[in-house]
Write a protein that holds these residues in place. Sequence first.
Motif, PDB file in Angstrom:
ATOM      1  N   CYS A 185       0.784  -1.310   0.327  1.00 27.23           N
ATOM      2  CA  CYS A 185       0.231  -0.442   0.157  1.00 27.23           C
ATOM      3  C   CYS A 185       1.086   0.892  -0.063  1.00 27.23           C
ATOM      4  O   CYS A 185       0.220   2.117   0.456  1.00 27.23           O
ATOM      5  CB  CYS A 185      -1.024  -0.090   1.431  1.00 27.23           C
ATOM      6  N   ASP A 186       2.581   1.294   0.481  1.00 32.54           N
ATOM      7  CA  ASP A 186       3.286   2.198  -0.049  1.00 32.54           C
ATOM      8  C   ASP A 186       3.049   3.089   1.693  1.00 32.54           C
ATOM      9  O   ASP A 186       2.785   4.090   1.034  1.00 32.54           O
ATOM     10  CB  ASP A 186       2.832   3.140  -1.367  1.00 32.54           C
ATOM     11  N   ALA A 187       2.772   2.656   2.762  1.00 30.48           N
ATOM     12  CA  ALA A 187       2.190   3.178   3.755  1.00 30.48           C
ATOM     13  C   ALA A 187       3.454   2.948   4.801  1.00 30.48           C
ATOM     14  O   ALA A 187       3.831   1.914   4.809  1.00 30.48           O
ATOM     15  CB  ALA A 187       0.947   2.728   3.865  1.00 30.48           C
ATOM     16  N   PRO A 188       3.476   3.802   5.523  1.00 28.56           N
ATOM     17  CA  PRO A 188       4.303   3.788   6.924  1.00 28.56           C
ATOM     18  C   PRO A 188       3.453   2.835   7.585  1.00 28.56           C
ATOM     19  O   PRO A 188       3.088   2.593   7.941  1.00 28.56           O
ATOM     20  CB  PRO A 188       4.318   5.084   7.706  1.00 28.56           C
ATOM     21  N   LEU A 189       4.366   1.816   8.204  1.00 28.64           N
ATOM     22  CA  LEU A 189       4.508   0.627   9.410  1.00 28.64           C
ATOM     23  C   LEU A 189       5.036   1.916  10.432  1.00 28.64           C
ATOM     24  O   LEU A 189       6.034   1.969  10.551  1.00 28.64           O
ATOM     25  CB  LEU A 189       5.320  -0.200   9.186  1.00 28.64           C
ATOM     26  N   HIS A 190       4.014   1.206  12.148  1.00 27.95           N
ATOM     27  CA  HIS A 190       4.301   1.961  12.735  1.00 27.95           C
ATOM     28  C   HIS A 190       3.565   0.409  13.874  1.00 27.95           C
ATOM     29  O   HIS A 190       3.178   0.028  13.801  1.00 27.95           O
ATOM     30  CB  HIS A 190       2.917   2.376  13.096  1.00 27.95           C
ATOM     31  N   LEU A 191       4.999   0.469  14.770  1.00 25.27           N
ATOM     32  CA  LEU A 191       4.929  -0.214  15.747  1.00 25.27           C
ATOM     33  C   LEU A 191       4.629   0.061  17.110  1.00 25.27           C
ATOM     34  O   LEU A 191       4.874   1.130  18.066  1.00 25.27           O
ATOM     35  CB  LEU A 191       6.623  -1.029  16.051  1.00 25.27           C
ATOM     36  N   LEU A 192       3.362  -1.009  17.462  1.00 29.93           N
ATOM     37  CA  LEU A 192       2.470  -0.581  19.119  1.00 29.93           C
ATOM     38  C   LEU A 192       2.653  -1.330  20.015  1.00 29.93           C
ATOM     39  O   LEU A 192       2.840  -2.346  19.518  1.00 29.93           O
ATOM     40  CB  LEU A 192       1.373  -0.010  18.653  1.00 29.93           C
ATOM     41  N   TYR A 193       3.367  -0.894  21.422  1.00 24.09           N
ATOM     42  CA  TYR A 193       3.050  -2.305  22.438  1.00 24.09           C
ATOM     43  C   TYR A 193       2.530  -1.209  23.769  1.00 24.09           C
ATOM     44  O   TYR A 193       3.388  -0.335  24.536  1.00 24.09           O
ATOM     45  CB  TYR A 193       4.487  -2.329  22.980  1.00 24.09           C
ATOM     46  N   ALA A 194       1.675  -1.641  23.968  1.00 25.92           N
ATOM     47  CA  ALA A 194       0.657  -1.265  24.880  1.00 25.92           C
ATOM     48  C   ALA A 194       0.833  -2.045  26.335  1.00 25.92           C
ATOM     49  O   ALA A 194       0.853  -3.244  26.772  1.00 25.92           O
ATOM     50  CB  ALA A 194      -0.676  -1.618  25.025  1.00 25.92           C
ATOM     51  N   TYR A 195       1.556  -1.578  27.225  1.00 26.98           N
ATOM     52  CA  TYR A 195       2.140  -2.523  28.366  1.00 26.98           C
ATOM     53  C   TYR A 195       1.182  -2.006  29.444  1.00 26.98           C
ATOM     54  O   TYR A 195       1.482  -1.425  29.537  1.00 26.98           O
ATOM     55  CB  TYR A 195       4.007  -2.090  28.566  1.00 26.98           C
ATOM     56  N   ASP A 196       1.589  -3.172  30.147  1.00 31.31           N
ATOM     57  CA  ASP A 196       0.089  -2.704  31.362  1.00 31.31           C
ATOM     58  C   ASP A 196       1.035  -2.976  32.813  1.00 31.31           C
ATOM     59  O   ASP A 196       1.585  -4.211  33.082  1.00 31.31           O
ATOM     60  CB  ASP A 196      -1.442  -3.708  31.187  1.00 31.31           C
TER      61      ASP A 196
END
Length: 303
Positions: A185-196
Motif C-alpha cells: 500500500c506504500d504506507a508507513p508501518l508503526h509498531l505499538l506496544y501497550a504495556y500494563d
Amino acid sequence: MGHYQRLLLIADRTLHQSPAMLRAVALAKASGAVLDVRVFVEPAPIVHLWEEKVDEAEYQRYLRRYRRWESDEVERLTGQGLDVTVEVVFTTHPLMDILKTVEALKPDLLIKDVTLEPTLKRVFITPLDCHLLRECPISVHLVNQARYELPHRVVAAVDPFDPSTQISGLNDTIIQTANALALQCDAPLHLLYAYDLSPVFNSDAPLAGGGWGVGVIEELRESLHLAFVTLAERYNIPPERRHFVMGLPMPVISEFVEEYLADVVVMGTVHRVGIDRLIGSNTERALYSVPGSILAVRPSVTG
C-alpha cells in the motif's frame, strides 16, 4: 513475504458496495492478486401456497437476483483490469462453507466487513466474525470503515514480553504481515506496544518494606522497553514509528488509532478454551471498540 497472490472477499449479503469491497478491490489492484468474491446467503425460500405447491415464480425471482449480481460483478471488476471469480453460495451454515472455501482456494487473506452485533446478543451467540477469528486458518482482515481504499497507515500491535508470543513467533508474524500490507500500500508501518503495569500496583505486596519499590517498578518498565526496542530494531522500524505506551491494550490501541488516523491494526489471535473463550481475546474485543479495521493473524501464518 511477497505480494498477495490470492484474496478472498466475503461480500455483504445486501449486495451493496461496502468498505470491505472497496478495500479488497484496491488491494487486488495494488498487488496484482486474483480476487475471489463470495457471498453467503440463505437458500431460496420455498413458499407453499396450496396443496404443498412451491411458488415457482418467487423462487425464480430470488435466484435471478443473485445470478444477475454475479454477472454484473464479474463485468464490473474485470472492467477494472482484475482477475476475478464471483459466486453466490446458498447455505444455512455460512461459517462451515466459508472455511471450506478457504481450504479450497487457499487465499493469502480473507477480507470481510465487520458485522456489528448488539452486546446482549453477543453474550448468548458468538458472532460469525469472532468464529472466523478463532477458526479461520489464514489471516482475516475485518473492515470496520475504509477512510481510504488502500490503508495510509498500518499499525502492528505486539507484546514482546509475553513468553507465549515469543515461543510461538506470533510477534514476528504480526510484524511480517503488517509490513507486507504496508509495502503493498506504500504506507508507513508503526509498531505499538501497550504495556500494563496495573497488576504490580494492584498487588497485595506493599510498595514499601520489601514489596514492589519504585526502583523495582522502573526496572520492570526498562526490561519491557528493552524487549520492545530489540524487536523494533530486528525489523528496522525507525524510532519515530515506535510507540511504547503504558495502559490496557484496548484503550491504548483505540486512542492511538484516533490520534494517528491509523487505517489497519494488525493483531495476533490465539485459540482459547474455557472462560477465556467466553470472554474473548483482545482481538475480538477490538472489533467493537477500535475505530478503523483489524487484520488478525495466527502464529502459524507465514504468508
